[in-house]
Design a protein around this motif. Structure first.
Motif, PDB file in Angstrom:
ATOM      1  N   GLY A   1       0.812  -1.209   0.000  1.00 41.39           N
ATOM      2  CA  GLY A   1       0.000   0.000   0.000  1.00 41.39           C
ATOM      3  C   GLY A   1       0.846   1.259   0.000  1.00 41.39           C
ATOM      4  O   GLY A   1       0.583   2.208  -0.742  1.00 41.39           O
ATOM      5  N   LYS A   2       1.883   1.277   0.830  1.00 38.39           N
ATOM      6  CA  LYS A   2       2.772   2.442   0.893  1.00 38.39           C
ATOM      7  C   LYS A   2       3.501   2.644  -0.430  1.00 38.39           C
ATOM      8  O   LYS A   2       3.643   3.777  -0.895  1.00 38.39           O
ATOM      9  N   LEU A   3       3.963   1.555  -1.024  1.00 33.28           N
ATOM     10  CA  LEU A   3       4.661   1.667  -2.303  1.00 33.28           C
ATOM     11  C   LEU A   3       3.716   2.127  -3.398  1.00 33.28           C
ATOM     12  O   LEU A   3       4.082   2.940  -4.251  1.00 33.28           O
ATOM     13  N   GLY A   4       2.496   1.623  -3.380  1.00 36.54           N
ATOM     14  CA  GLY A   4       1.512   1.978  -4.395  1.00 36.54           C
ATOM     15  C   GLY A   4       1.078   3.434  -4.344  1.00 36.54           C
ATOM     16  O   GLY A   4       0.584   3.969  -5.334  1.00 36.54           O
ATOM     17  N   MET A   5       1.274   4.092  -3.210  1.00 34.33           N
ATOM     18  CA  MET A   5       0.915   5.496  -3.083  1.00 34.33           C
ATOM     19  C   MET A   5       1.989   6.431  -3.638  1.00 34.33           C
ATOM     20  O   MET A   5       1.746   7.625  -3.791  1.00 34.33           O
ATOM     21  N   LEU A   6       3.174   5.893  -3.929  1.00 36.97           N
ATOM     22  CA  LEU A   6       4.245   6.732  -4.471  1.00 36.97           C
ATOM     23  C   LEU A   6       3.927   7.117  -5.912  1.00 36.97           C
ATOM     24  O   LEU A   6       3.499   6.279  -6.716  1.00 36.97           O
ATOM     25  N   LYS A   7       4.144   8.382  -6.230  1.00 41.57           N
ATOM     26  CA  LYS A   7       3.884   8.882  -7.586  1.00 41.57           C
ATOM     27  C   LYS A   7       4.810   8.193  -8.580  1.00 41.57           C
ATOM     28  O   LYS A   7       6.014   8.080  -8.352  1.00 41.57           O
ATOM     29  N   GLY A   8       4.235   7.678  -9.665  1.00 30.81           N
ATOM     30  CA  GLY A   8       5.029   7.038 -10.708  1.00 30.81           C
ATOM     31  C   GLY A   8       5.408   5.600 -10.420  1.00 30.81           C
ATOM     32  O   GLY A   8       6.275   5.039 -11.086  1.00 30.81           O
ATOM     33  N   VAL A   9       4.764   4.992  -9.416  1.00 32.54           N
ATOM     34  CA  VAL A   9       5.069   3.610  -9.031  1.00 32.54           C
ATOM     35  C   VAL A   9       3.789   2.773  -9.124  1.00 32.54           C
ATOM     36  O   VAL A   9       2.754   3.146  -8.575  1.00 32.54           O
ATOM     37  N   SER A  10       3.865   1.632  -9.811  1.00 30.43           N
ATOM     38  CA  SER A  10       2.755   0.678  -9.900  1.00 30.43           C
ATOM     39  C   SER A  10       3.149  -0.591  -9.156  1.00 30.43           C
ATOM     40  O   SER A  10       4.293  -1.051  -9.266  1.00 30.43           O
ATOM     41  N   VAL A  11       2.199  -1.159  -8.420  1.00 31.31           N
ATOM     42  CA  VAL A  11       2.496  -2.309  -7.559  1.00 31.31           C
ATOM     43  C   VAL A  11       1.395  -3.368  -7.687  1.00 31.31           C
ATOM     44  O   VAL A  11       0.214  -3.045  -7.707  1.00 31.31           O
ATOM     45  N   LYS A  12       1.818  -4.627  -7.726  1.00 34.65           N
ATOM     46  CA  LYS A  12       0.890  -5.764  -7.653  1.00 34.65           C
ATOM     47  C   LYS A  12       1.509  -6.805  -6.721  1.00 34.65           C
ATOM     48  O   LYS A  12       2.719  -7.011  -6.718  1.00 34.65           O
ATOM     49  N   THR A  13       0.662  -7.492  -5.974  1.00 31.87           N
ATOM     50  CA  THR A  13       1.128  -8.499  -5.027  1.00 31.87           C
ATOM     51  C   THR A  13       0.511  -9.853  -5.341  1.00 31.87           C
ATOM     52  O   THR A  13      -0.673  -9.950  -5.652  1.00 31.87           O
ATOM     53  N   VAL A  14       1.347 -10.882  -5.263  1.00 33.77           N
ATOM     54  CA  VAL A  14       0.919 -12.269  -5.478  1.00 33.77           C
ATOM     55  C   VAL A  14       1.310 -13.065  -4.244  1.00 33.77           C
ATOM     56  O   VAL A  14       2.433 -12.927  -3.736  1.00 33.77           O
ATOM     57  N   TYR A  15       0.388 -13.898  -3.750  1.00 32.77           N
ATOM     58  CA  TYR A  15       0.632 -14.685  -2.540  1.00 32.77           C
ATOM     59  C   TYR A  15       0.773 -16.152  -2.861  1.00 32.77           C
ATOM     60  O   TYR A  15       0.079 -16.681  -3.740  1.00 32.77           O
ATOM     61  N   SER A  16       1.638 -16.834  -2.115  1.00 32.34           N
ATOM     62  CA  SER A  16       1.770 -18.280  -2.219  1.00 32.34           C
ATOM     63  C   SER A  16       0.526 -18.913  -1.600  1.00 32.34           C
ATOM     64  O   SER A  16      -0.085 -18.369  -0.673  1.00 32.34           O
ATOM     65  N   LYS A  17       0.152 -20.081  -2.105  1.00 30.25           N
ATOM     66  CA  LYS A  17      -1.006 -20.793  -1.558  1.00 30.25           C
ATOM     67  C   LYS A  17      -0.630 -21.586  -0.309  1.00 30.25           C
ATOM     68  O   LYS A  17      -1.498 -22.085   0.391  1.00 30.25           O
ATOM     69  N   LYS A  18       0.650 -21.713  -0.038  1.00 31.87           N
ATOM     70  CA  LYS A  18       1.107 -22.454   1.154  1.00 31.87           C
ATOM     71  C   LYS A  18       1.248 -21.561   2.334  1.00 31.87           C
ATOM     72  O   LYS A  18       1.577 -20.435   2.260  1.00 31.87           O
TER      73      LYS A  18
END
Length: 81
Positions: free
Chosen positions: A64-81
């Motif tokens: 969330g903090k990274l995604g709020m930075l101007k000019g930065v796009s972020v996506k998160t993927v989680y392990s199923k384990k």
């Protein structure tokens, strides 16, 4: 709290965001397993992968903090384990 493994994919399109981005990553350094950065000079962007082992709320907070930075796009993927 249960820890999860996650990958945060980051694309940096504004180089002025790099200092703040690195500061945030340093703050969460104890949860980071690994980091890989790839400069894509042809498009003048940077692509960064961060692998974490942390509680869900810590991962979400960082993303969330990274995604709020101007000019930065972020996506998160989680392990199923």
């Amino acid at each position: 709290m249960e820890k999860r493994i996650a990958l945060i994919g980051i694309i940096v399109e504004d180089k002025e965001a790099v200092e703040n981005l690195n500061s945030q990553l340093h703050e969460y350094g104890s949860h980071i397993i690994g980091r890989m950065g790839i400069p894509y000079r042809e498009k003048d962007i940077n692509i960064i992968s961060i692998v974490l082992h942390a509680p869900q709320d810590v991962i979400s907070s960082l993303a969330g903090k990274l995604g709020m930075l101007k000019g930065v796009s972020v996506k998160t993927v989680y392990s199923k384990k």
